[in-house]
Design a protein around this motif. Sequence first.
Motif, PDB file in Angstrom:
ATOM      1  N   SER A  13       0.829  -1.200   0.000  1.00 32.31           N
ATOM      2  CA  SER A  13       0.000   0.000   0.000  1.00 32.31           C
ATOM      3  C   SER A  13       0.867   1.254   0.000  1.00 32.31           C
ATOM      4  CB  SER A  13      -0.918   0.012   1.223  1.00 32.31           C
ATOM      5  OG  SER A  13      -1.817  -1.071   1.194  1.00 32.31           O
ATOM      6  N   LEU A  14       1.914   1.270   0.791  1.00 31.00           N
ATOM      7  CA  LEU A  14       2.807   2.419   0.820  1.00 31.00           C
ATOM      8  C   LEU A  14       3.463   2.623  -0.538  1.00 31.00           C
ATOM      9  CD1 LEU A  14       4.298   4.672   2.299  1.00 31.00           C
ATOM     10  CD2 LEU A  14       5.978   2.973   3.050  1.00 31.00           C
ATOM     11  N   LEU A  15       3.926   1.544  -1.154  1.00 30.61           N
ATOM     12  CA  LEU A  15       4.552   1.651  -2.474  1.00 30.61           C
ATOM     13  C   LEU A  15       3.554   2.166  -3.500  1.00 30.61           C
ATOM     14  CD1 LEU A  15       6.890   1.204  -4.396  1.00 30.61           C
ATOM     15  CD2 LEU A  15       6.177  -1.196  -4.615  1.00 30.61           C
ATOM     16  N   ALA A  16       2.317   1.703  -3.428  1.00 31.52           N
ATOM     17  CA  ALA A  16       1.296   2.163  -4.370  1.00 31.52           C
ATOM     18  C   ALA A  16       1.067   3.669  -4.245  1.00 31.52           C
ATOM     19  CB  ALA A  16      -0.012   1.406  -4.137  1.00 31.52           C
ATOM     20  N   TYR A  17       0.977   4.155  -3.013  1.00 29.93           N
ATOM     21  CA  TYR A  17       0.775   5.593  -2.812  1.00 29.93           C
ATOM     22  C   TYR A  17       1.985   6.407  -3.266  1.00 29.93           C
ATOM     23  CZ  TYR A  17      -3.619   5.031  -0.322  1.00 29.93           C
ATOM     24  OH  TYR A  17      -4.921   4.763  -0.004  1.00 29.93           O
ATOM     25  N   LEU A  18       3.177   5.869  -3.037  1.00 27.54           N
ATOM     26  CA  LEU A  18       4.383   6.566  -3.478  1.00 27.54           C
ATOM     27  C   LEU A  18       4.443   6.627  -5.004  1.00 27.54           C
ATOM     28  CD1 LEU A  18       7.048   5.151  -0.985  1.00 27.54           C
ATOM     29  CD2 LEU A  18       6.078   7.465  -1.031  1.00 27.54           C
ATOM     30  N   LEU A  19       4.093   5.525  -5.655  1.00 28.87           N
ATOM     31  CA  LEU A  19       4.074   5.508  -7.117  1.00 28.87           C
ATOM     32  C   LEU A  19       3.017   6.466  -7.650  1.00 28.87           C
ATOM     33  CD1 LEU A  19       4.457   1.689  -7.862  1.00 28.87           C
ATOM     34  CD2 LEU A  19       6.126   3.482  -8.322  1.00 28.87           C
ATOM     35  N   LEU A  20       1.844   6.478  -7.025  1.00 29.16           N
ATOM     36  CA  LEU A  20       0.785   7.386  -7.449  1.00 29.16           C
ATOM     37  C   LEU A  20       1.226   8.839  -7.320  1.00 29.16           C
ATOM     38  CD1 LEU A  20      -2.167   7.890  -8.314  1.00 29.16           C
ATOM     39  CD2 LEU A  20      -2.780   7.847  -5.885  1.00 29.16           C
ATOM     40  N   ALA A  21       1.879   9.171  -6.204  1.00 24.50           N
ATOM     41  CA  ALA A  21       2.346  10.543  -6.004  1.00 24.50           C
ATOM     42  C   ALA A  21       3.389  10.923  -7.051  1.00 24.50           C
ATOM     43  CB  ALA A  21       2.937  10.688  -4.596  1.00 24.50           C
ATOM     44  N   ALA A  22       4.328  10.010  -7.321  1.00 20.46           N
ATOM     45  CA  ALA A  22       5.378  10.305  -8.300  1.00 20.46           C
ATOM     46  C   ALA A  22       4.790  10.504  -9.692  1.00 20.46           C
ATOM     47  CB  ALA A  22       6.399   9.170  -8.306  1.00 20.46           C
ATOM     48  N   VAL A  23       3.898   9.605 -10.085  1.00 21.40           N
ATOM     49  CA  VAL A  23       3.273   9.709 -11.410  1.00 21.40           C
ATOM     50  C   VAL A  23       2.480  11.009 -11.528  1.00 21.40           C
ATOM     51  CG1 VAL A  23       1.454   8.717 -12.856  1.00 21.40           C
ATOM     52  CG2 VAL A  23       3.212   7.238 -11.888  1.00 21.40           C
ATOM     53  N   SER A  24       1.710  11.345 -10.514  1.00 15.19           N
ATOM     54  CA  SER A  24       0.872  12.545 -10.563  1.00 15.19           C
ATOM     55  C   SER A  24       1.709  13.816 -10.660  1.00 15.19           C
ATOM     56  CB  SER A  24      -0.036  12.609  -9.334  1.00 15.19           C
ATOM     57  OG  SER A  24      -0.884  11.480  -9.269  1.00 15.19           O
ATOM     58  N   VAL A  25       2.754  13.903  -9.828  1.00 17.66           N
ATOM     59  CA  VAL A  25       3.590  15.110  -9.822  1.00 17.66           C
ATOM     60  C   VAL A  25       4.332  15.269 -11.142  1.00 17.66           C
ATOM     61  CG1 VAL A  25       5.617  16.179  -8.769  1.00 17.66           C
ATOM     62  CG2 VAL A  25       3.831  15.205  -7.316  1.00 17.66           C
ATOM     63  N   TRP A  26       4.935  14.194 -11.617  1.00 16.81           N
ATOM     64  CA  TRP A  26       5.727  14.309 -12.841  1.00 16.81           C
ATOM     65  C   TRP A  26       4.861  14.525 -14.065  1.00 16.81           C
ATOM     66  CZ3 TRP A  26      10.369  15.554 -14.242  1.00 16.81           C
ATOM     67  CH2 TRP A  26      11.399  15.477 -13.308  1.00 16.81           C
ATOM     68  N   TRP A  27       3.698  13.873 -14.135  1.00 22.48           N
ATOM     69  CA  TRP A  27       2.843  14.078 -15.305  1.00 22.48           C
ATOM     70  C   TRP A  27       2.183  15.448 -15.276  1.00 22.48           C
ATOM     71  CZ3 TRP A  27       0.380   8.572 -16.162  1.00 22.48           C
ATOM     72  CH2 TRP A  27       1.346   7.758 -16.751  1.00 22.48           C
ATOM     73  N   ALA A  28       1.950  15.987 -14.090  1.00 19.10           N
ATOM     74  CA  ALA A  28       1.484  17.375 -14.020  1.00 19.10           C
ATOM     75  C   ALA A  28       2.585  18.324 -14.477  1.00 19.10           C
ATOM     76  CB  ALA A  28       1.048  17.713 -12.591  1.00 19.10           C
ATOM     77  N   GLY A  29       3.807  18.061 -14.036  1.00 15.35           N
ATOM     78  CA  GLY A  29       4.921  18.892 -14.447  1.00 15.35           C
ATOM     79  C   GLY A  29       5.280  18.752 -15.912  1.00 15.35           C
ATOM     80  N   SER A  30       4.909  17.618 -16.520  1.00 17.31           N
ATOM     81  CA  SER A  30       5.255  17.414 -17.928  1.00 17.31           C
ATOM     82  C   SER A  30       4.580  18.426 -18.836  1.00 17.31           C
ATOM     83  CB  SER A  30       4.895  15.988 -18.360  1.00 17.31           C
ATOM     84  OG  SER A  30       3.498  15.803 -18.410  1.00 17.31           O
ATOM     85  N   TYR A  31       3.416  18.942 -18.431  1.00 20.58           N
ATOM     86  CA  TYR A  31       2.754  19.964 -19.251  1.00 20.58           C
ATOM     87  C   TYR A  31       3.593  21.245 -19.298  1.00 20.58           C
ATOM     88  CZ  TYR A  31      -1.366  16.957 -19.200  1.00 20.58           C
ATOM     89  OH  TYR A  31      -2.224  15.901 -19.360  1.00 20.58           O
ATOM     90  N   ILE A  32       4.233  21.563 -18.196  1.00 17.95           N
ATOM     91  CA  ILE A  32       5.146  22.709 -18.175  1.00 17.95           C
ATOM     92  C   ILE A  32       6.321  22.455 -19.119  1.00 17.95           C
ATOM     93  CG2 ILE A  32       6.645  24.137 -16.739  1.00 17.95           C
ATOM     94  CD1 ILE A  32       3.803  24.457 -15.906  1.00 17.95           C
ATOM     95  N   LEU A  33       6.911  21.269 -19.035  1.00 14.84           N
ATOM     96  CA  LEU A  33       8.047  20.929 -19.880  1.00 14.84           C
ATOM     97  C   LEU A  33       7.667  20.940 -21.359  1.00 14.84           C
ATOM     98  CD1 LEU A  33       9.508  17.977 -17.747  1.00 14.84           C
ATOM     99  CD2 LEU A  33      10.336  20.345 -17.855  1.00 14.84           C
TER     100      LEU A  33
END
Length: 305
Positions: A13-33
């Motif tokens: 469960s912890l790994l799932a939440y960490l992966l979700l956070a990483a994916v969300s932050v980076w894919w949100a930032g990808s629009y800036i890039l």
Amino acid sequence: MKGAFAVANDRRSLLAYLLLAAVSVWWAGSYILIKIAVLDVPPATLATARLLIAATVLLVWLRFGHAESLPASFDAWARYAQIALFGHALPLYLIAWASMTVPVSEMAILVATTPLFAVLLACLALREKPSRAIIFGLLVGFISLAGFLSPSGISTLHSSRSAAPLAALLGAAASYALSGRAVARLQDKNALVTGTAVMICAIPMLLPLSLAFERPWAITPTAQALVALLLLGVVSTAVMYVAYYRLIRLSGPAFASTHHYLVPALSIAFGAGFLGERPTPIQMMLMMPIIASVFFARGLISRKL
């Protein structure tokens, strides 16, 4: 004292939440890039370069990571090609093209409508009469989108913009929904193998378009655009897609789809912080029903519609 099985579940469960956070932050930032890179690199070339960089990184990772080798069967590569078309080649090009005129917040919100299309596709695939809740959710979502794309809605958001880039972003969302169904049917256990094979399949789908119409050999990008492109290829495309495939296998597509309503909020914050894009109250009023319908659609997916 917890048993070994309970501890393993907690870690998962912890790994799932960490992966979700990483994916969300980076894919949100990808629009800036993307907004930064597309100033110097045309859309098809930008999407192709992302895939080339990502494929190179993943092949090296696969070679030295002691992972499984790429499959040899035609059926496996046919499935990868389907995911590559709908999950990478088509949406990456559409998003890059639309980014030339559409603000980051609107890009993220329209692409995040993927759960709406996923619910619609699920209804069509099941060939059953949808429940009233499903019909209501879809109506709210698509009526909101119709208002967002109407001439009056577009003029409210931006006086000189056409509906074509916004429609392209919805096309990307629908494409991601098709890809998600294909990913869910995959039997692969190794997310790195899946990511590598999919990137390899996606490159020849976009490379001819880049070579024929955008003359990539004549492009002279700035250092800022090159850095943005490298981050898009290495992190947003290679690492995060492997993380996303791992997240789907770890927690299922319902939990993984949560990023669809985390990314818009993060993108609005990033757009304001890095690009000075601040949505007006009228823009937010037009966006809120869409965000609400995405949240509702994700709930329907969670019930395994």
